[in-house]
Design an enzyme around this catalytic site. Structure first.
Site, PDB file in Angstrom:
ATOM      1  N   LYS A   8      35.990  44.732  38.478  1.00  0.00           N
ATOM      2  CA  LYS A   8      36.001  45.258  39.840  1.00  0.00           C
ATOM      3  C   LYS A   8      36.880  46.510  39.937  1.00  0.00           C
ATOM      4  CE  LYS A   8      33.350  41.753  40.692  1.00  0.00           C
ATOM      5  NZ  LYS A   8      33.475  40.769  39.665  1.00  0.00           N
ATOM      6  N   ARG A  65      38.603  39.792  16.535  1.00  0.00           N
ATOM      7  CA  ARG A  65      38.750  38.741  17.556  1.00  0.00           C
ATOM      8  C   ARG A  65      40.240  38.553  17.870  1.00  0.00           C
ATOM      9  NH1 ARG A  65      39.033  33.984  15.743  1.00  0.00           N
ATOM     10  NH2 ARG A  65      37.164  34.008  14.439  1.00  0.00           N
ATOM     11  N   TYR A 106      35.970  32.721  45.073  1.00  0.00           N
ATOM     12  CA  TYR A 106      34.721  33.186  44.464  1.00  0.00           C
ATOM     13  C   TYR A 106      33.898  31.981  43.989  1.00  0.00           C
ATOM     14  CZ  TYR A 106      31.618  35.131  40.935  1.00  0.00           C
ATOM     15  OH  TYR A 106      30.513  35.428  40.181  1.00  0.00           O
ATOM     16  N   ASP A 134      44.695  35.038  41.289  1.00  0.00           N
ATOM     17  CA  ASP A 134      43.548  35.922  41.068  1.00  0.00           C
ATOM     18  C   ASP A 134      43.766  37.140  41.970  1.00  0.00           C
ATOM     19  OD1 ASP A 134      41.125  37.241  41.139  1.00  0.00           O
ATOM     20  OD2 ASP A 134      39.921  35.414  40.978  1.00  0.00           O
TER      21      ASP A 134
HETATM   22  O1  P1T Z   1      32.441  38.450  37.080  1.00  0.00           O
HETATM   23  P1  P1T Z   1      33.712  38.200  36.331  1.00  0.00           P
HETATM   24  O2  P1T Z   1      34.296  39.421  35.728  1.00  0.00           O
HETATM   25  O3  P1T Z   1      33.604  37.051  35.375  1.00  0.00           O
HETATM   26  O4  P1T Z   1      34.801  37.755  37.458  1.00  0.00           O
HETATM   27  C1  P1T Z   1      34.681  36.594  38.196  1.00  0.00           C
HETATM   28  C2  P1T Z   1      35.450  36.714  39.482  1.00  0.00           C
HETATM   29  C3  P1T Z   1      36.712  36.145  39.580  1.00  0.00           C
HETATM   30  N1  P1T Z   1      37.457  36.251  40.693  1.00  0.00           N
HETATM   31  C4  P1T Z   1      37.012  36.919  41.775  1.00  0.00           C
HETATM   32  C5  P1T Z   1      37.864  37.007  42.999  1.00  0.00           C
HETATM   33  C6  P1T Z   1      35.752  37.524  41.751  1.00  0.00           C
HETATM   34  O5  P1T Z   1      35.351  38.182  42.842  1.00  0.00           O
HETATM   35  C7  P1T Z   1      34.943  37.419  40.582  1.00  0.00           C
HETATM   36  C8  P1T Z   1      33.572  37.982  40.525  1.00  0.00           C
HETATM   37  N2  P1T Z   1      33.017  38.250  41.766  1.00  0.00           N
HETATM   38  C9  P1T Z   1      31.778  38.739  42.009  1.00  0.00           C
HETATM   39  C10 P1T Z   1      30.896  39.033  41.039  1.00  0.00           C
HETATM   40  C11 P1T Z   1      31.455  38.950  43.432  1.00  0.00           C
HETATM   41  O6  P1T Z   1      30.491  39.681  43.745  1.00  0.00           O
HETATM   42  O7  P1T Z   1      32.164  38.417  44.281  1.00  0.00           O
END
Ligand code: P1T
Length: 383
Positions: free
Chosen positions: A199, A50, A102, A174
């Site tokens: 992503k 961890r 998001y 972000d």
């Molecule tokens: O899904 P995760 O890895 O927890 O990330 C969240 C997140 C944070 N910031 C942005 C700009 C994002 O697009 C996302 C996740 N977005 C999607 C799953 C989507 O389809 O837009």
């Protein structure tokens, strides 16, 4: 030497060394929770996974390198990384964020952290005055998402950082939609850069992972403490996959951008399309900022059809064959999404419609397939 490399070399070599045990060029997947000690505290820098894990550490060094930062941290998801940033704050603190972001970020802010006494303001961030008006002695963080998900607004990171600095307010960006290939928030004055590495960084839709990169040592120490104390880390296998994905980030991003450019221009000329949201258009309200701040315009775009409503958009999405209807973005394969009912359903309808997320909006994550096949797919679906 490695930190002086150009970006396209840092993706492959940044912060990386052959593994110390056998010289493995790719870091082994250290699938272990713990490490043998000769005497209490007698270990080789790793006690418990961890806290630290060699595969995660290799990824964290790569993340820091490609974002031109000093300290990288990897988490179990993008939202887990954001959660760690919000834990830097205390009840009563105020956060200014964008009114288009998001849906899951909005949900984390309003449905979890408001209950712990944090206060969030959501404003259009392409007008700096909207932010200045909200700044007071309780403001501790400005949370920027750029380009925004899904309306593709572009926010001026340098200007916001300059505005925040004299007040001692941290700026977190972000950077998920752009990726460090297109823009590097720390070099523009931001304090923290965050990614849903799920992503573009991982890039193959096979991992959920998040990251933070910082330069400020004291802030990084606190994030490291929170990462270990709260424990929202990613595992070694996912760290390995993300590290592997990063090695081709620059090549993939170039093709994502080229393909999205061609598709945005195709859709713009289509008689059945009302509006295409893509920052590469000269008439996009933030085009000048995008041109200065980003190397290219990214692989994401959104559009609405003429006179289109919910059912017309759903029909188009259902007809698509090469674009897969799915949440997420940034993978090699093209995806289509319906933000109002999918990624942004957690934002109240009146709020999301104010920022443009109407029921007829379709979002595309343009992949790296042959763009002729992608356009042919859109043609048959839109008619
Ligand atoms: O899904 P995760 O890895 O927890 O990330 C969240 C997140 C944070 N910031 C942005 C700009 C994002 O697009 C996302 C996740 N977005 C999607 C799953 C989507 O389809 O837009």
């Amino acid at each position: 030497m490695k930190e002086k490399l150009h970006f396209n070399s840092k993706t492959i070599h940044g912060g990386q060394q052959p593994d110390k045990a056998y010289g493995a060029v790719m870091p082994p997947i250290y699938q272990t929770s713990t490490y043998a000690q000769t005497t209490p505290g007698g270990h080789k820098g790793f006690e418990y996974s961890r806290t630290h894990n060699p595969t995660r550490q290799a990824l964290e060094k790569s993340l820091a390198s490609i974002e031109s930062g000093k300290f990288g941290f990897a988490f179990g998801s993008g939202l887990a990384a954001m959660d760690a940033v919000l834990k830097l704050l205390k009840p009563g603190d105020e956060i200014i964020s964008t009114d288009d972001l998001y849906g899951g970020s909005y949900r984390l802010f309003t449905k979890i952290f408001e209950d712990f006494g944090l206060k969030f303001h959501f404003v259009g961030m392409d007008n700096l005055q909207n932010i200045s008006l909200l700044i007071n002695e309780k403001t501790k963080l400005i949370w920027v998402e750029t380009p925004t998900n899904p309306m593709m607004n572009v926010i001026d990171i340098k200007a916001i950082s300059a505005l925040a600095k004299p007040h001692g307010i941290f700026v977190a960006v972000d950077n998920t939609f752009a990726s460090p290939y297109l823009q590097q928030p720390l070099t523009l004055g931001a304090d923290i850069v965050m990614h849903s590495a799920t992503k573009y960084l991982a890039g193959h839709s096979d991992v959920v992972l998040g990251s933070l990169v910082l330069n400020n040592e004291a802030l990084a120490e606190r994030i490291g403490f929170i990462q270990n104390a709260s424990g929202a880390i990613c595992g070694p296998m996912d760290s390995f996959l993300t590290l592997r994905g990063i090695k081709t980030l620059h090549v993939r991003m170039q093709r994502h951008c080229e393909n999205a450019n061609a598709i945005a221009n195709y859709l713009k000329k289509h008689s059945k399309i009302e509006k295409v949201y893509w920052p590469g258009f000269e008439d996009h309200p933030n085009h000048q900022v995008a041109k200065t701040q980003m190397k290219d315009f990214g692989g994401m775009l959104s559009f609405v059809t003429k006179g289109g409503d919910y059912s017309a958009s759903i029909k188009i999405i259902e007809k698509l064959k090469l674009f897969t209807l799915a949440e997420s973005l940034g993978g090699v394969e093209s995806l289509a999404g319906h933000p109002a009912s999918m990624t942004h359903a957690s934002i109240p309808k009146n709020l999301r419609e104010k920022s443009g997320v109407v029921d007829s909006l379709i979002r595309l994550s343009v992949g790296i397939e042959d763009v002729r096949d992608l356009i042919a797919d859109l043609k048959q679906a839109i008619g």
